[in-house]
Design an enzyme around this catalytic site. Structure first.
Site, PDB file in Angstrom:
ATOM      1  N   ASP A  19       0.727  -1.123   0.102  1.00  0.00           N
ATOM      2  CA  ASP A  19       0.327   0.414   0.012  1.00  0.00           C
ATOM      3  C   ASP A  19       1.005   1.379   0.186  1.00  0.00           C
ATOM      4  O   ASP A  19       2.520   1.204   0.415  1.00  0.00           O
ATOM      5  CB  ASP A  19      -0.806  -0.247   1.372  1.00  0.00           C
ATOM      6  N   ASP A  21      -0.181   4.644   1.037  1.00  0.00           N
ATOM      7  CA  ASP A  21      -0.228   5.942   2.080  1.00  0.00           C
ATOM      8  C   ASP A  21      -0.313   5.519   3.500  1.00  0.00           C
ATOM      9  O   ASP A  21      -0.761   3.860   3.794  1.00  0.00           O
ATOM     10  CB  ASP A  21      -1.997   6.500   2.332  1.00  0.00           C
ATOM     11  N   ASP A 217      -1.052  -1.518   5.999  1.00  0.00           N
ATOM     12  CA  ASP A 217      -1.366  -0.212   7.572  1.00  0.00           C
ATOM     13  C   ASP A 217      -2.951  -0.247   8.121  1.00  0.00           C
ATOM     14  O   ASP A 217      -3.248   0.554   8.730  1.00  0.00           O
ATOM     15  CB  ASP A 217      -0.767   1.373   7.492  1.00  0.00           C
TER      16      ASP A 217
END
Length: 331
Positions: A19, A21, A217
């Site tokens: 990922d 961000d 995250d």
């Protein structure tokens, strides 16, 4: 094409899918050790892909941002939810139809590439609405989407992320904007991005990967989505999901691995070991005594204690709400 296919992560993974961000960057700032870690994989010849629910920008723009941090990649290695969303929309409406776009340049460009016409408002009676995040989205955009959907337009959302990490903190994500439209129209969209499986399959096919490792995250999108796709998952604690949410996850959202930051991907991963009443890892030990989850040894805020606590709770057979978990582990 991607270098030495024999190179692996932790001895078994042939590709790293990340990922963006909360993993590589927060807003305009790179996360500590992320650039060095990714470049370490690239230098070993390990393919690295970037799987993002962000549909507001073109892959070329994201690749330029990564280059600014010191990570150089082909834009084709950026797998975004915009393309997947447009692919879904293409199965719902006739070719060449008018589409109302709620989102940014990246989403509009994908709609045009697919041969659709851009509608400026609901007055043009668009056949479809596709909605993605962009900081410029206004109430008027949400209203036009609502009018169009109420008039029969097919609705696709690129993702339903409730929040997005920025350098100044956590901000509302596309899920909040989708929810606003949902409230107005009384229906839900089809969703293209994580945690849906399609975007993960696109990433696997891009790299012809047999054993990818996905790093994210967010438990609700990254980890759940990777698990659904049959991909081993890594939760990195540099973004949205933290200890309290992790401990309370359901089985379908348990990450395979938990790390503090990306540099831990470069060192061997050590699993907690079963003890008489719980689990231990190096100097950390957590036990379940009755319904009480307690730290026997180790720093309560340490990653080793967190891994042991996860093992204790997830293997207890008891819902977390029925357990008394020592607060120092997650506060």
């Amino acid at each position: 094409m991607f270098g030495k296919k024999s190179a692996t992560v932790w001895g078994k993974f042939d590709t790293v899918l990340c990922d963006l961000d909360g993993v590589i960057y927060e807003g305009s700032h790179a996360i500590v050790d992320a650039v060095e870690t990714i470049n370490g994989f690239i230098n070993q010849g390990i393919p690295v892909g970037y799987v993002t629910n962000n549909s507001s920008r073109k892959p070329e723009t994201i690749a330029e941002q990564l280059a600014g941090f010191g990570i150089h990649t082909d834009p084709q290695n950026v797998i975004g939810s915009a393309k997947t969303g447009v692919d879904i929309l293409s199965t719902l409406i006739p070719a060449g139809s008018k589409v109302l776009v709620v989102g940014g340049e990246g989403l509009r460009s994908r709609v045009i590439e697919a041969g659709f016409q851009l509608a400026k408002s609901s007055d043009e009676k668009p056949a479809g609405v596709i909605q993605g995040f962009d900081p410029s989205v206004a109430w008027t955009d949400l209203a036009e989407a609502s009018y169009s959907i109420a008039n029969g337009a097919k609705w696709v959302a690129t993702n339903q992320d409730w929040t997005i990490p920025q350098e100044r903190g956590i901000a509302p994500g596309n899920g909040t904007l989708v929810s606003a439209v949902h409230t107005a129209v009384g229906q839900l969209p089809l969703v293209a991005g994580k945690p849906e499986v399609a975007i993960f399959e696109t990433a696997k096919n891009r790299f012809d990967s047999k054993r990818p490792l996905f790093v994210g995250d967010r438990i609700d999108t990254d980890i759940l989505g990777a698990n659904r796709a049959g991909i081993d998952s890594v939760l990195v604690l540099t973004g949205i999901s933290q200890a309290k949410e992790l401990l309370a996850t359901k089985e379908d959202s348990h990450p395979t691995f938990v790390i503090a930051d990306l540099r831990e991907l470069l060192t061997p991963y050590v699993e907690p070991k079963k003890t008489k009443f719980g689990y231990s890892l190096r100097s950390a030990e957590v036990e379940l005594l009755g319904n009480k989850v307690r730290v026997v040894s180790g720093e309560p805020k340490s990653l080793d204690v967190l891994r042991c606590a996860c093992a204790v709770i997830w293997n207890s057979g008891t819902p977390i709400h029925a357990l008394d978990v020592e607060a120092s582990i997650y506060e």
